[in-house]
Design a protein around this motif. Structure first.
Motif, PDB file in Angstrom:
ATOM      1  N   ALA A  99      10.684 -16.747  33.753  1.00  0.00           N
ATOM      2  CA  ALA A  99       9.416 -17.447  33.540  1.00  0.00           C
ATOM      3  C   ALA A  99       8.431 -17.152  34.670  1.00  0.00           C
ATOM      4  O   ALA A  99       7.232 -16.955  34.437  1.00  0.00           O
ATOM      5  CB  ALA A  99       9.666 -18.955  33.430  1.00  0.00           C
ATOM      6  N   LEU A 100       8.939 -17.103  35.908  1.00  0.00           N
ATOM      7  CA  LEU A 100       8.078 -16.776  37.046  1.00  0.00           C
ATOM      8  C   LEU A 100       7.551 -15.355  36.932  1.00  0.00           C
ATOM      9  O   LEU A 100       6.374 -15.087  37.204  1.00  0.00           O
ATOM     10  CB  LEU A 100       8.851 -16.961  38.352  1.00  0.00           C
ATOM     11  N   LYS A 101       8.415 -14.417  36.518  1.00  0.00           N
ATOM     12  CA  LYS A 101       7.977 -13.040  36.366  1.00  0.00           C
ATOM     13  C   LYS A 101       6.905 -12.933  35.285  1.00  0.00           C
ATOM     14  O   LYS A 101       5.919 -12.197  35.434  1.00  0.00           O
ATOM     15  CB  LYS A 101       9.168 -12.138  36.020  1.00  0.00           C
ATOM     16  N   ALA A 102       7.078 -13.673  34.190  1.00  0.00           N
ATOM     17  CA  ALA A 102       6.075 -13.661  33.127  1.00  0.00           C
ATOM     18  C   ALA A 102       4.749 -14.217  33.619  1.00  0.00           C
ATOM     19  O   ALA A 102       3.675 -13.718  33.255  1.00  0.00           O
ATOM     20  CB  ALA A 102       6.589 -14.466  31.926  1.00  0.00           C
ATOM     21  N   ALA A 103       4.815 -15.246  34.461  1.00  0.00           N
ATOM     22  CA  ALA A 103       3.585 -15.818  35.008  1.00  0.00           C
ATOM     23  C   ALA A 103       2.872 -14.826  35.921  1.00  0.00           C
ATOM     24  O   ALA A 103       1.641 -14.726  35.915  1.00  0.00           O
ATOM     25  CB  ALA A 103       3.913 -17.108  35.763  1.00  0.00           C
ATOM     26  N   VAL A 104       3.657 -14.076  36.712  1.00  0.00           N
ATOM     27  CA  VAL A 104       3.064 -13.051  37.579  1.00  0.00           C
ATOM     28  C   VAL A 104       2.403 -11.968  36.733  1.00  0.00           C
ATOM     29  O   VAL A 104       1.326 -11.470  37.052  1.00  0.00           O
ATOM     30  CB  VAL A 104       4.133 -12.438  38.508  1.00  0.00           C
ATOM     31  N   ALA A 105       3.050 -11.600  35.618  1.00  0.00           N
ATOM     32  CA  ALA A 105       2.525 -10.539  34.759  1.00  0.00           C
ATOM     33  C   ALA A 105       1.147 -10.881  34.210  1.00  0.00           C
ATOM     34  O   ALA A 105       0.320  -9.989  33.962  1.00  0.00           O
ATOM     35  CB  ALA A 105       3.492 -10.269  33.609  1.00  0.00           C
ATOM     36  N   GLU A 106       0.882 -12.169  34.003  1.00  0.00           N
ATOM     37  CA  GLU A 106      -0.423 -12.573  33.495  1.00  0.00           C
ATOM     38  C   GLU A 106      -1.527 -12.314  34.512  1.00  0.00           C
ATOM     39  O   GLU A 106      -2.692 -12.175  34.146  1.00  0.00           O
ATOM     40  CB  GLU A 106      -0.394 -14.053  33.124  1.00  0.00           C
ATOM     41  N   VAL A 107      -1.153 -12.242  35.783  1.00  0.00           N
ATOM     42  CA  VAL A 107      -2.143 -12.039  36.843  1.00  0.00           C
ATOM     43  C   VAL A 107      -2.141 -10.605  37.350  1.00  0.00           C
ATOM     44  O   VAL A 107      -3.187 -10.003  37.587  1.00  0.00           O
ATOM     45  CB  VAL A 107      -1.869 -13.007  38.021  1.00  0.00           C
ATOM     46  N   ASP A 108      -0.937 -10.021  37.502  1.00  0.00           N
ATOM     47  CA  ASP A 108      -0.807  -8.683  38.078  1.00  0.00           C
ATOM     48  C   ASP A 108       0.372  -7.979  37.415  1.00  0.00           C
ATOM     49  O   ASP A 108       1.522  -8.158  37.823  1.00  0.00           O
ATOM     50  CB  ASP A 108      -0.593  -8.784  39.596  1.00  0.00           C
ATOM     51  N   GLY A 109       0.071  -7.184  36.386  1.00  0.00           N
ATOM     52  CA  GLY A 109       1.133  -6.511  35.650  1.00  0.00           C
ATOM     53  C   GLY A 109       1.928  -5.542  36.490  1.00  0.00           C
ATOM     54  O   GLY A 109       3.146  -5.426  36.353  1.00  0.00           O
ATOM     55  N   GLU A 110       1.248  -4.817  37.413  1.00  0.00           N
ATOM     56  CA  GLU A 110       1.943  -3.838  38.254  1.00  0.00           C
ATOM     57  C   GLU A 110       2.932  -4.521  39.183  1.00  0.00           C
ATOM     58  O   GLU A 110       4.059  -4.064  39.359  1.00  0.00           O
ATOM     59  CB  GLU A 110       0.928  -3.036  39.071  1.00  0.00           C
ATOM     60  N   LEU A 111       2.503  -5.633  39.798  1.00  0.00           N
ATOM     61  CA  LEU A 111       3.412  -6.372  40.677  1.00  0.00           C
ATOM     62  C   LEU A 111       4.593  -6.912  39.875  1.00  0.00           C
ATOM     63  O   LEU A 111       5.737  -6.878  40.339  1.00  0.00           O
ATOM     64  CB  LEU A 111       2.665  -7.509  41.360  1.00  0.00           C
TER      65      LEU A 111
END
Length: 378
Positions: A102-114
């Motif tokens: 879930a945390l990784k999905a949240a990061v993807a919404e802001v920075d897909g590369e990260l």
């Protein structure tokens, strides 16, 4: 997420204090007794400690699984129980993977590369296949050396102050192209010093009149290219040094990618970048050499070159165990040419071909830098 985003109750130090205040440390004996009773075959009988046989691979694998899946889980659950009693709930053991995804999905919404760089590991990895421990290595060489700054208008008239070498054949000047964040991490600048985003400077370690060691930086305009710098130096050779984090700025790559050699000190995760290079079909040459007798202990240096432009020479320096694990991991993972052609070739000639230049780079880094790690600016 930043540290400032965490609530007070979620901060690790706060939770540790709560665990201690609730008497958590006093309960470890009971936890271990419980484990010993539930798994009597895993204990070491008195008198056997000095005559145990070395376990074979199957026994070692069984032992490690027991420690990770039984012992660590019970310890985690015990700490969680104590913290729940202190009003600080924790993620349940079986929910950790769900929360991590879930945390990784949240990061993807802001920075897909990260997000792509965040690996959620739900199964055990062999120790030689886990680059995280290497990426966590931090070698502190010294306290940050104070910076003696020379204004860009005065640097051209003080070139002798940056020239290193004991003869005409070995004289050179080290020029650095560093992001402001990298420079502030490695050196102690005067309070209130205003620095450009890309610092271009001549670098030398010197001593003041009272004997203090300093890093002398002869600033140059941020638009200065290595060719312009070499023109300024005349016949004295220029050694070009930058960092991996600095190259995340495309303008820095544009400035440095037109000359060679350019030496890049890797201050970002090494294994991830090699994986990425090979995934793009790149042939990566790798060389490894021991660095004996340094004040910080015995170290190893790995160097990498790529069969594509720009032809940077990447270097990383670390402790013997961590670097050995890293190179073995890369050899095992990429030693065979992949479907796209990318692979790692261990090549002893890589370091021999540029031995003098690599040694000069090492002298400047080990002599001036504060810390060697793969944590960028942290």
């Amino acid at each position: 997420m930043r540290r400032t985003d965490l609530t007070e109750a979620a901060r690790p130090d706060r939770r540790l204090k709560a665990f201690e205040a609730a008497g958590g440390p006093d309960g470890w004996g009971a936890v271990l007794s419980e484990l010993a009773s539930a798994h009597p075959d895993r204990g070491v009988r008195r008198g056997d400690a000095d005559r145990r046989d070395v376990p074979d691979d199957e026994e070692l694998e069984s032992l490690r699984r027991f420690e990770e899946e039984v012992v660590l889980r019970r310890c985690y659950e015990y700490v969680s129980e104590v913290l729940v009693g202190a009003g600080m709930p924790s993620v349940a053991w079986e929910d950790q993977a769900r929360v991590a995804h879930a945390l990784k999905a949240a990061v993807a919404e802001v920075d897909g590369e990260l997000s792509e760089r965040l690996n959620v590991v739900t199964e055990r990895r062999p120790v030689l296949d886990d680059g995280l421990e290497y990426d966590r290595q931090k070698i502190v060489l010294r306290d940050r050396l104070p910076v003696e700054m020379v204004d860009s208008t005065h640097t051209p008239g003080l070139l002798d102050a940056f020239t290193v070498g004991d003869s005409d054949d070995h004289r050179h000047v080290c020029g650095v192209w560093l992001s402001r964040e990298v420079a502030r991490k490695q050196f102690s600048f005067p309070e209130g010093a205003e620095l450009p985003e890309l610092i271009v400077a001549l670098l030398a370690v010197a001593r003041t009149a009272d004997g203090r060691q300093v890093v002398r930086l002869g600033l140059l305009p941020s638009t200065t290219t290595p060719r312009k710098c070499q023109t300024l130096l005349g016949k004295t050779p220029l050694l070009v040094l930058t960092s991996h984090l600095t190259l995340t700025d495309p303008s820095a790559v544009d400035v440095l990618g037109r000359v060679e050699p350019v030496f890049v000190l890797m201050d970002l995760p090494v294994a991830w970048h090699v994986d990425d290079w090979c995934g793009q079909g790149t042939h990566v040459r790798m060389g490894l050499v021991p660095l004996e007798g340094l004040a910080s202990g015995d170290l190893l240096m790995a160097a990498f070159t790529l069969d594509r432009q720009p032809t940077f020479r990447f270097i990383c320096i670390g402790g013997k165990v961590g670097m050995s694990m890293l190179t073995e991991q890369l050899r095992r993972r990429h030693g065979v040419r992949g479907d796209r052609g990318g692979h790692v070739e261990v090549d002893g000639t890589l370091l021999r071909d540029d031995a003098t230049a690599f040694n000069l780079v090492l002298n400047h880094v080990v002599g001036a830098w504060h810390v060697l790690d793969q944590d960028a600016v942290s």
